[in-house]
Scaffold this motif. Sequence first.
Motif, mmCIF file in Angstrom:
data_model
loop_
_atom_site.group_PDB
_atom_site.id
_atom_site.type_symbol
_atom_site.label_atom_id
_atom_site.label_comp_id
_atom_site.label_asym_id
_atom_site.label_seq_id
_atom_site.Cartn_x
_atom_site.Cartn_y
_atom_site.Cartn_z
ATOM 1 N N GLU A 31 33.717 36.717 36.504
ATOM 2 C CA GLU A 31 34.731 35.345 37.108
ATOM 3 C C GLU A 31 35.485 34.910 38.065
ATOM 4 O O GLU A 31 35.547 35.772 38.364
ATOM 5 C CB GLU A 31 35.214 35.848 35.275
ATOM 6 C CG GLU A 31 34.329 35.887 34.119
ATOM 7 C CD GLU A 31 35.795 36.364 33.018
ATOM 8 O OE1 GLU A 31 35.998 35.657 32.262
ATOM 9 O OE2 GLU A 31 35.514 37.888 32.436
ATOM 10 N N LYS A 39 42.534 43.412 38.208
ATOM 11 C CA LYS A 39 43.228 43.928 37.152
ATOM 12 C C LYS A 39 44.774 45.056 37.340
ATOM 13 O O LYS A 39 45.813 45.055 36.281
ATOM 14 C CB LYS A 39 42.455 44.358 35.736
ATOM 15 C CG LYS A 39 41.391 45.845 36.380
ATOM 16 C CD LYS A 39 40.870 46.441 34.835
ATOM 17 C CE LYS A 39 40.549 48.256 35.078
ATOM 18 N NZ LYS A 39 39.298 48.361 34.618
ATOM 19 N N LYS A 81 33.795 44.211 38.016
ATOM 20 C CA LYS A 81 33.643 44.106 36.668
ATOM 21 C C LYS A 81 34.763 45.377 36.604
ATOM 22 O O LYS A 81 35.681 44.796 35.321
ATOM 23 C CB LYS A 81 31.970 44.496 35.618
ATOM 24 C CG LYS A 81 32.019 42.831 35.621
ATOM 25 C CD LYS A 81 30.413 42.773 34.103
ATOM 26 C CE LYS A 81 29.326 41.904 34.807
ATOM 27 N NZ LYS A 81 28.465 42.507 33.146
ATOM 28 N N GLY A 108 38.515 43.674 34.787
ATOM 29 C CA GLY A 108 38.785 44.024 33.488
ATOM 30 C C GLY A 108 38.701 42.411 33.098
ATOM 31 O O GLY A 108 37.478 41.210 33.034
ATOM 32 N N ASN A 109 39.788 42.455 31.566
ATOM 33 C CA ASN A 109 39.850 41.647 31.154
ATOM 34 C C ASN A 109 41.345 40.817 31.835
ATOM 35 O O ASN A 109 42.035 39.820 30.441
ATOM 36 C CB ASN A 109 40.106 42.145 29.269
ATOM 37 C CG ASN A 109 41.653 43.063 29.584
ATOM 38 O OD1 ASN A 109 41.965 42.875 30.330
ATOM 39 N ND2 ASN A 109 41.816 43.402 28.020
ATOM 40 N N TYR A 154 41.370 37.738 32.962
ATOM 41 C CA TYR A 154 41.085 36.751 32.486
ATOM 42 C C TYR A 154 41.309 36.238 31.402
ATOM 43 O O TYR A 154 41.618 34.183 31.167
ATOM 44 C CB TYR A 154 39.585 36.126 33.035
ATOM 45 C CG TYR A 154 39.216 36.481 34.560
ATOM 46 C CD1 TYR A 154 39.497 34.978 35.284
ATOM 47 C CD2 TYR A 154 38.794 37.223 34.839
ATOM 48 C CE1 TYR A 154 39.293 35.461 37.042
ATOM 49 C CE2 TYR A 154 38.822 37.035 36.934
ATOM 50 C CZ TYR A 154 38.697 36.444 37.115
ATOM 51 O OH TYR A 154 38.987 36.278 38.733
ATOM 52 N N LYS A 155 41.268 36.960 30.619
ATOM 53 C CA LYS A 155 41.989 36.441 29.390
ATOM 54 C C LYS A 155 43.364 35.267 29.612
ATOM 55 O O LYS A 155 43.383 34.195 28.810
ATOM 56 C CB LYS A 155 42.386 37.494 27.994
ATOM 57 C CG LYS A 155 42.147 36.588 26.479
ATOM 58 C CD LYS A 155 42.213 38.240 25.729
ATOM 59 C CE LYS A 155 42.964 36.883 24.589
ATOM 60 N NZ LYS A 155 43.860 36.538 24.181
#
Length: 321
Positions: A202, A262, A305, A309-310, A312-313
């Motif tokens: 991303e 992250k 990745k 991690g997450n 980008y939310k």
Amino acid sequence: MIIMSLKTKATEYLNELKHKWLLLQNTPKVFGYNLNVTKSRFLPGNNFIYMEYNPERTRLRRVPQTIAKLRQTFNEDLFNFKKINPPELIMKIPYENTDISLIINKSPLTQFHTLICPDVAAGQPQCLTPLALKFSISFLLNIADEKKAFRIGYNSPGALASVNHLHLHLLYITTDLYVDKAELQVLKGTHIYRLSENMPTEAVCFIFKKSTDDEAFVVQLQKLYNFIVWLCDHNIPHNLFLTPTRNERVEDTLKVFVFARKSFCYVKDLNVCNIGFCEISGYVTVGDEHLFESLTEQQVITKIKDETGNVYKEIYEYFAQ
């Protein structure tokens, strides 16, 4: 106007840089080593990752600093670009009431690998400024480079920055990279995109065009800078990679990828694949021959990745406002 000055002189500056860089590479005791990339390959898979074997960089580069905060205070006592040997300074470019110093990277990754250092004397920490972004984007948009091979990268503190003194990296990479071919989808407006959900990683991508008038350019630049400030405010380390569109049928366009991390990471072992702006863009250099022969595309993508991690939310929510 200053913008017009860089538009007319960018290629002249680049030609001088290339000439002096090659002279210095053949001057004893200036570089840490003569660049000698002996092996290169795309890792088997989808051609996302291009790798080069550069053993001297691992053995002979400066020891990276550990920078604990995104807005770490500049420390005069640690190594910084005020302390370089005079021959390492290639040139100074007058720009908006200051100077942009172009300094060799003593441990080059590519030919013409140069550090872009705005206002060295001011002792600015490794935190991007509007002027640093403006110069870097304008420079790449206005140089005459038929191969579209010059790129600029940036590592923030906690995202593999190794010196806490404001600098970006100018690289010469003739190979198409993952980000050059990555599919984009609109995120906001007409010039802010994200990597398509079909892509394995991303990023947010800001598009700048050479044909854009000065007023619109400043507005776009401010949006990019506001996002970087937001990342800093939320303690999110980040990497930037600036790369020209390499399709000759498309007007002169620059893609500015922003990669978020992250958590903080540091260079602890030079013999592994550390993820900085190069690696996250699809350009990996290693100094260990076994690693060069054994590393797989999936291993690199998995590591990217793991380090993004997450996060980008929350980023996509920022652009939805």
